[in-house]
Design a protein around this motif. Structure first.
Motif, short mmCIF file in Angstrom:
data_model
loop_
_atom_site.label_atom_id
_atom_site.label_comp_id
_atom_site.label_asym_id
_atom_site.label_seq_id
_atom_site.Cartn_x
_atom_site.Cartn_y
_atom_site.Cartn_z
N ALA A 17 0.87 -1.18 0.00
CA ALA A 17 0.00 0.00 0.00
C ALA A 17 0.90 1.22 0.00
CB ALA A 17 -0.92 0.00 1.22
N PHE A 18 0.37 2.34 -0.47
CA PHE A 18 1.15 3.57 -0.43
C PHE A 18 0.75 4.35 0.81
CE2 PHE A 18 0.30 3.49 -5.31
CZ PHE A 18 1.16 2.41 -5.45
N CYS A 19 1.76 4.82 1.53
CA CYS A 19 1.47 5.72 2.64
C CYS A 19 1.59 7.14 2.10
CB CYS A 19 2.47 5.54 3.78
SG CYS A 19 2.36 3.94 4.56
N VAL A 20 0.51 7.89 2.16
CA VAL A 20 0.56 9.24 1.61
C VAL A 20 0.31 10.24 2.73
CG1 VAL A 20 -0.41 10.82 -0.10
CG2 VAL A 20 -0.28 8.37 -0.59
N VAL A 43 -3.16 4.11 0.63
CA VAL A 43 -3.72 4.01 -0.72
C VAL A 43 -3.38 2.63 -1.25
CG1 VAL A 43 -3.57 4.85 -3.08
CG2 VAL A 43 -3.54 6.48 -1.17
N TRP A 44 -4.44 1.87 -1.60
CA TRP A 44 -4.21 0.56 -2.20
C TRP A 44 -4.29 0.73 -3.70
CZ3 TRP A 44 -5.75 1.40 2.59
CH2 TRP A 44 -5.25 0.57 3.60
N PRO A 45 -3.18 0.45 -4.43
CA PRO A 45 -3.15 0.78 -5.85
C PRO A 45 -4.31 0.12 -6.61
CG PRO A 45 -1.32 -0.67 -5.25
CD PRO A 45 -1.95 -0.22 -3.98
N GLU A 99 -3.30 7.29 -6.98
CA GLU A 99 -4.31 6.25 -6.82
C GLU A 99 -3.82 4.89 -7.29
OE1 GLU A 99 -7.06 6.88 -5.38
OE2 GLU A 99 -7.33 9.06 -5.53
N SER A 100 -2.77 4.89 -8.10
CA SER A 100 -2.42 3.63 -8.75
C SER A 100 -0.92 3.56 -9.00
CB SER A 100 -3.14 3.54 -10.11
OG SER A 100 -2.65 4.58 -10.95
N TRP A 101 -0.48 2.37 -9.37
CA TRP A 101 0.91 2.19 -9.79
C TRP A 101 1.21 3.13 -10.94
CZ3 TRP A 101 4.28 -0.37 -6.95
CH2 TRP A 101 3.86 -1.41 -6.13
N PRO A 147 6.67 12.81 0.88
CA PRO A 147 5.21 12.71 1.00
C PRO A 147 4.64 11.32 0.71
CG PRO A 147 5.84 14.00 -0.94
CD PRO A 147 7.10 13.74 -0.17
N ILE A 148 5.33 10.51 -0.09
CA ILE A 148 4.74 9.22 -0.48
C ILE A 148 5.73 8.09 -0.21
CG2 ILE A 148 3.76 7.86 -2.39
CD1 ILE A 148 3.30 10.67 -3.77
N GLY A 149 5.26 7.06 0.49
CA GLY A 149 6.11 5.91 0.73
C GLY A 149 5.43 4.65 0.28
N ILE A 150 6.15 3.82 -0.44
CA ILE A 150 5.59 2.53 -0.83
C ILE A 150 5.88 1.56 0.30
CG2 ILE A 150 5.64 0.66 -2.53
CD1 ILE A 150 6.64 2.70 -4.58
N SER A 151 4.82 1.08 0.96
CA SER A 151 5.02 0.23 2.13
C SER A 151 3.95 -0.83 2.15
CB SER A 151 4.99 1.11 3.39
OG SER A 151 5.41 0.39 4.51
#
Lengths: 357, 370, 597
Positions: B135-138, B272-274, B152-154, B250-254
């Motif tokens: 999920a993305f941490c925003v 955020v779930w892609p 919102e997405s990959w 601001p955005i982390g892929i985790s």
């Protein structure tokens, strides 16, 4: 010199010590008699300190034996040998007072406290430091520290006292004073003593016998008089006192050709005719003859003279031969040294030493 | 001086005694030693009912991050200290299994478990308890300050406006990072764009090659584009989310659980779930192969997939090995299960080394000083 | 002849008896040397051998020779780490040793006021877990950092309670960006903070003992202050400086805590090990990188050995302790410098303190003490804290004894010369072993039922032993430096007085070295309190440590509680230090009188 002597207190036989490829001691043999004051004398690096440390057991020799008081101590650790030692640095324990330093060895023997105290007091008096018992080493002068170190070394009444350049760190005046004290002290308590020094004056004044060393070998052993008067090698001759060296060739029985001059010598030590030799004579042995010129008398020009209080030192040139001459004050008064004149000088045959060169 | 000696002597004596005591205390056989990568606060909540039910079993927990626990288990291979593993990444368990360190065991109630959640062999070496997913941490405050749209997405992540604003874990040091990279490689279509693999319009899953051919997968061109936007590859998998939470980037892929947890603790984070779907891994249990297996281990493993336990897991994870029917935890999307792509864990494990080597070759330049 | 010369018979007997007892002394000394050797072999060499063996194996455990090394260097990204590591280590060493030297000089050789306060404050970073430095650097220099966003901006938000979005750019601002995550600058700065107290300790010992007579001689020769500094001070401290450089360089090159927290964008050898071992479970590659880390140590060892050959005893018995004389200009200059350094240190620690009390960094800066409530922390926060205290206490006592006794044996022992030289080398090795690697090597070595020491595994003693080894080298250097400054003839004199070495050790060596010994004890205590890397693999289920909990909390995103626990350890370290200063003050005064002139 051939009077019968008691059994040696310390015997060193064929001692050899190397550090990797460096030969520090080469086949050293030596006997020390009870109560003697021996000096190891030589330039730095000659092996004298190594020899002392071998005797103490602080270095282990590669070969050879050391026998102390009839006991073979060759392989004993230092702690089981019987000696007291004073180092150049004194190695006083800085956190212990003078009295505690002296008592250090005694306390380990579980002696009654009163006995220790009495002994420490006795030793402090011996070295004249009774008032400084409770001072720390840093609070004592160099000379006082040296005396504490000496008292500590004597505390257990060792059979052998080893001194490793004990005076060299002191300034000249203190050194001269302590030297005398040391000599008196040693005579008084009669402990067999070996001192390492590079100072010939110290050795000459203190020692019963001097061991002159160079490059890990013993050059000569003898009384100060012997060593000074009859140096066995040019090294000894040069190292102790002042010495003139003249180059020459053996011209015949009792004769050496030196440049244009032929000089007679009393001892040729069996050197064959034609051998290149060095002649050596001390400046004070050269005389200015008052009588008619005899053999071994040259005509020399005074090039320079120095006033040295008790005598004049003259720098002379007799054709190609240069030498110095010490002229006693009494005789100098009769001569006018300011005249750049030729002087007759006599080199007595008895005082001319001959060495193969 | 005497005082010094006395002082030191007393200190010595006292400490020697306590050392002796420590030695005696160190050997504690008979109790259950459990290695886990579950979060500390989860463990507390999960264990309480177990302890109530089995008061005579003392459970000693060794907890650390996935990487450390896995490394430790492998290092202890010759003489395993753990009796069992509880909640460790399935990819890690696959490695342990490869090394022959796991004992097959079918815990009671295995038949109830979702088949995707267990080792496919009849007597499995591992059984999953929950899934965690990319999920993305925003950071809402930061994207607002920077005037960035919510990704919102990959596909969004490779848009130029995000350049320098994204952090993701380095797959060479983080399992989460690897999970995302492996997912991207599985999801990319022939043109390199990420295909939607979930929902009604899901694309066909491509045939996955093995060995060096993995390096030819079109997913690499997506990763190339993503690399342009990445500010930093982090060492650990939770760190991108932590950095996002602290506003560092601001955005982390985790992974999902992190986003939820940090939002709960008051950080301005949304998960955020892609849209195309999330890669995922399982947290699973396994029995250690040992000369003497502690009987209490069976009890624990049985309990750990029981409905009671699964209910506990469901408080933190929307997807559990047993469908508990409970609502998803707050913060997760309602359709959480549907967000997972069809993930081939075995393919990822088998090709891990090739993928990591290729990744290193392409992107570790980010680790060079400039 | 007087009575002096006659030895009372009772003495002779006593002396002979004492001499016989000395037979056992020789064996005791050899025994102790061999015991030191056994310790180092078991806890350094054999685990290290295990490590080297694994670096020459592949994943399947087959011997592959140097293949792993070739592979490492043929991967450009990995070779880059090697270069990065060298650069970062060299820069950090240079900066730290320079700063710490000036600081140590000011403390030992000037009449600067407030020496004690400044010294205490300068050593503060040693009490902080390395994670605390990481957190502080993020809060100071990160993208939301105090300096990055502006100091006044931060103060407004902290004091005024303004939202981050509500503060407009201010007309005056202290603001700069060091690009923390992408440039090596951040790591270098953080390493300097981490190193400073370690290096300062070594240099203070090196500079504290000086022979005043040398300075008097220099003054008498009308040497300028600068020339005196170059010809007397520097050569005198040369050995300490080289040791400090050696220790600093290896500490940085093996440190993985700081690069892990703020060095995500700059790869170094230590984090490569992390990537290999923790990320990919490639023990063989991790071992390979670890062995590469040993290279600078070997080189450092050679230099150190060379320097040592030229070292002469500084504190001969005749040396007069140096007492600095006032020099207003220099003293003021030094004071200004020291205050600047201390302010920087306080800034870092203060930031960490703020991190532990703000509600949500950087968005809700209101202060709260809730992070200090450890009762809710999983895993029994306070149990772990007590375990840590116990572990630190044991490490301090046993570590100090082991280090000092074996340093004494190596430095002043007699016999077994080659063995002692080998032991010296072994003693310098641990500093080159990253804790992570040490921990792993210990698992490999001790966790085998075939190992007779297997019983140690998973117990308090192995935590203590691994920590002793992990911090062995710096302590060893402290001990050796102190021992070297002692007259090398003390042992010879004792032997001549038939006093066994252990008595002289106890009565002279220990008291004279007491300041150094006490430093070693404290050094061990605070490091044991905060260490993570080695013990993270070795702690067992029922022996959790506070320092490990901190890492776990931070990993879980609980930065503030992690900072709070770090501060707890930090204050504990300081508390213990103060307590200990109080207890030992009298002791020191009594035993160190001799230093006064």
């Amino acid at each position: 010199m051939d009077e019968p002597r008691p059994t040696p207190y310390l015997q060193i036989r064929h001692l050899r010590k190397t550090f990797r490829t460096f030969v520090a001691l080469e086949d050293i043999s030596l006997e020390v008699y009870p109560g003697e004051f021996i000096c190891f004398l030589g330039p730095s690096g000659c092996g004298k300190t190594t020899l002392l440390r071998c005797i103490a057991g602080l270095e282990e020799q590669d070969a050879g034996e050391i026998i102390q008081d009839g006991r073979d101590i060759s392989r004993l650790p230092a702690s089981q040998r019987d000696f007291g030692i004073v180092f150049q640095s004194y190695a006083l324990f800085p956190n212990l007072t003078a009295a505690k330093n002296i008592a250090y060895g005694l306390e380990n023997m579980k002696l009654p406290r009163a006995q220790i105290q009495a002994r420490v007091q006795e030793l402090l008096e011996l070295v004249g430091l009774s008032d400084f018992a409770h001072k720390y080493p840093a609070q004592l002068s160099g000379g006082q520290q040296q005396r504490v170190a000496l008292a500590r070394a004597l505390a257990l009444s060792p059979g052998l006292l080893l001194l490793d350049e004990p005076l060299s760190a002191l300034d000249a005046r203190v050194r001269a004073g302590l030297r005398t004290e040391l000599a008196l002290l040693q005579r008084r308590i009669g402990v067999t003593t070996i001192m390492v020094t590079h100072d010939q004056e110290e050795a000459l004044t203190l020692a019963d016998r001097i061991v002159v060393m160079d490059h890990g070998t013993i050059q000569q052993i003898g009384t100060p008089h012997e060593v000074y008067r009859y140096p066995r090698t040019p090294f000894v001759a040069n190292f102790i006192g002042e010495m003139n060296f003249l180059v020459g060739v053996v011209a015949g029985q009792g004769w050496v050709q030196c440049g244009a001059h032929q000089l007679r010598v009393s001892r040729l030590n069996g050197l064959a005719q034609g051998t290149s030799v060095k002649l050596a004579i001390r400046p004070e042995d050269i005389v200015i003859p008052t009588a008619a010129p005899a053999e071994n008398t040259l005509s020399a020009r005074v090039q320079h003279h120095e006033f040295l209080g008790a005598f004049y030192r003259l720098r002379l040139a007799a054709e190609e031969l240069n030498f110095i001459l010490d002229l006693p004050m009494a005789q100098a008064r009769d001569l006018d040294l300011t005249r750049q004149d030729l002087l007759p000088v006599h080199l007595p045959a008895d005082f001319l030493h001959v060495y193969p060169s | 001086m005497k005082l010094t000696q006395l002082f030191i002597l007393i200190a010595l004596l006292g400490l020697a005694l306590s050392a002796g005591a420590a030695l005696a205390q160190g050997s504690d056989s008979g109790t259950l030693t459990v290695y886990t990568a579950l979060e500390d606060d989860q463990i507390q909540a999960y264990l309480a009912p177990f302890n109530a039910k089995y008061p005579n079993i003392t459970v000693n927990i060794v907890r650390d991050s996935t990487g450390v626990i896995t490394a430790r288990l492998l290092a202890e291979k010759d003489n395993p200290q753990a009796d069992l593993i509880w909640g460790l990444a399935a990819t890690s368990l696959l490695i342990l299994d490869q090394e022959g360190m796991l004992e097959p065991y079918a815990p009671a109630g295995l038949e109830e478990i979702d088949p995707r959640f267990r080792d496919s062999r009849e007597v499995p070496t591992w059984v999953g308890i929950d899934a965690y997913e990319t999920a993305f941490c925003v950071n809402t405050i930061e994207i607002e300050r920077l005037g960035l749209p919510m990704p919102e997405s990959w596909g969004d992540l490779i848009k130029p406006e995000y350049e320098g604003y994204i952090v993701m874990p380095n797959p060479n040091s983080s399992g989460t990072g690897f999970l995302s990279v492996a997912a991207v490689l599985q999801m990319a279509g022939a043109d390199g764009s990420i295909q939607t693999l979930i929902g009604e319009n899901a694309a066909e899953v491509q045939e996955l090659p093995s060995g060096e051919a993995v390096n030819e997968l079109p997913g690499w061109s997506y990763l190339d584009a993503l690399d342009k936007n990445i500010a930093v590859y982090t060492h650990s998998g939770s760190k991108p989310c932590r950095m996002a939470g602290a506003g560092e980037y601001p955005i982390g892929i985790s992974f999902g659980y992190r986003a939820i947890r940090q939002a709960r603790s008051g950080e301005p984070i949304v998960g955020v779930w892609p849209a195309e779907g999330s890669g995922w891994d399982l947290e699973a249990n396994a029995l250690m192969k040992k000369a003497e297996i502690n009987p209490a281990a069976y009890t624990f493993l049985d309990w750990a997939i029981s409905e009671e336990a699964m209910t506990l897991y469901a408080a933190n994870f929307p997807i559990t090995g047993l469908d508990t029917g409970l609502p998803v935890p707050e913060g997760y999307p309602e359709n959480a299960v549907d967000l997972l792509i069809k993930n081939d864990l075995y393919w990822a494990a088998a090709n891990r080394e090739v993928i990591l080597a290729e990744w290193l070759k392409r992107y570790d330049a980010k680790s060079e000083p400039r | 002849m007087t009575t002096i010369s006659t030895t009372p018979p009772s003495w002779l007997a006593a002396k002979r008896k004492a001499a016989r007892a000395l037979n056992t002394e020789v064996w005791l000394m050899r025994g102790l040397i061999l015991l030191s050797g056994a310790f180092l072999v078991t806890f350094v060499l054999l685990p290290l051998y295990e490590l080297i063996r694994r670096s020459m194996e592949n994943r399947q455990g087959e011997f592959v020779g140097l293949e792993n090394y070739l592979q490492y260097f043929s991967t450009p990204a990995l070779a880059q780490s090697f270069a990065n590591s060298l650069y970062i280590s060299a820069m950090s060493t240079l900066i730290t040793v320079t700063l710490a030297f000036v600081f140590a000089y000011a403390l030992t050789r000037t009449c600067m006021p407030f020496k004690n306060v400044l010294r205490t404050l300068a050593l503060l970073p040693i009490f902080a877990p390395s994670l605390l430095h990481g957190i502080a650097f993020i809060y100071l220099f990160g993208n939301q950092g105090i300096f990055t966003n502006g100091v006044f901006n931060f103060l407004l938000r902290l004091i005024g309670g303004y939202d981050i979005r509500a503060v407009p750019p201010l007309p005056f601002e202290i603001q700069f960006n060091i690009n923390l995550y992408k440039e090596p600058t951040g790591i270098i700065l953080a390493e300097v903070f981490y190193l400073f107290p370690h290096v300062l300790l070594i240099l203070m010992v090196a500079l504290s003992l000086a022979d005043a007579r040398l300075y008097e001689a220099a003054t008498a020769l009308r040497a300028s202050r600068w020339r005196t500094f170059l010809t007397v001070t520097l050569p005198g401290a040369r050995y300490g400086i080289i040791s400090a450089c050696f220790v600093a360089f290896t500490l940085v090159i093996t440190d993985f805590g700081i690069p892990k927290v703020i060095g995500d964008g700059v790869s170094v050898l230590a984090t490569d090990i992390y990537k290999q071992v923790i990320g990919q479970q490639n023990f063989f590659m991790g071992s390979t990188v670890s062995v590469l880390l040993l290279t600078p140590t070997i080189i450092g060892f050679a230099i150190d050995r060379f320097a040592q050959r030229r070292q002469v005893a500084m504190l001969s018995a005749r040396a007069v302790p140096y007492q600095p004389k006032p020099n207003p200009t220099l003293d003021r200059l030094m004071l200004a410098f020291c205050i600047l350094v201390v302010l920087a240190i306080l800034l870092v620690i203060g930031t960490a303190l703020i991190a532990s009390v703000v509600n949500v960094w950087p968005y809700r800066l209101e202060l709260s003490g809730r992070h200090y409530d450890f009762s809710k922390v999983a895993g029994g926060g306070l149990d772990a804290y007590w375990n840590s205290l116990r572990m630190a206490g044991l490490t301090a006592v046993f570590g100090t004894i082991i280090v000092f006794v074996s340093a004494y044996m190596i430095e002043k022992g007699r016999g077994l010369g080659k063995t002692r030289a080998a032991l010296y080398f072994l003693s310098t090795l641990p500093v080159a072993l990253p804790g992570l690697v040490l921990g792993l090597a210990y698992i490999f070595f001790f966790n085998r039922p075939a190992n007779p020491l297997y019983f140690l595994y998973g117990t308090m003693p192995i935590l203590v032993l691994s920590t002793i080894v992990h911090f062995y080298t710096v302590s060893f250097f402290t001990a050796t430096t102190a021992l070297k400054q002692m007259d090398r003839e003390f042992e010879a004199v004792s032997a001549s007085l038939a006093v066994p070495f252990y008595r002289t050790f106890w009565r002279v060596t220990v008291p004279v070295s007491l300041p150094a010994i006490l430093e070693i004890g404290i050094y061990y205590f605070v490091n044991a309190l905060t260490t993570v890397s080695a013990v993270i693999f070795l702690y067992s289920a029922n022996l959790k440590l506070a320092s490990i909990m901190i890492v776990n909390m931070d990993d879980a995103g609980d930065t503030a509680p992690a900072a709070a626990m770090s501060m707890l350890l930090f204050f504990t370290g300081i508390g213990v230090r103060l307590l200990y200063e109080l207890v030992t003050r009298g002791l020191k005064q009594r035993t160190q009188v001799w230093r006064q002139r």
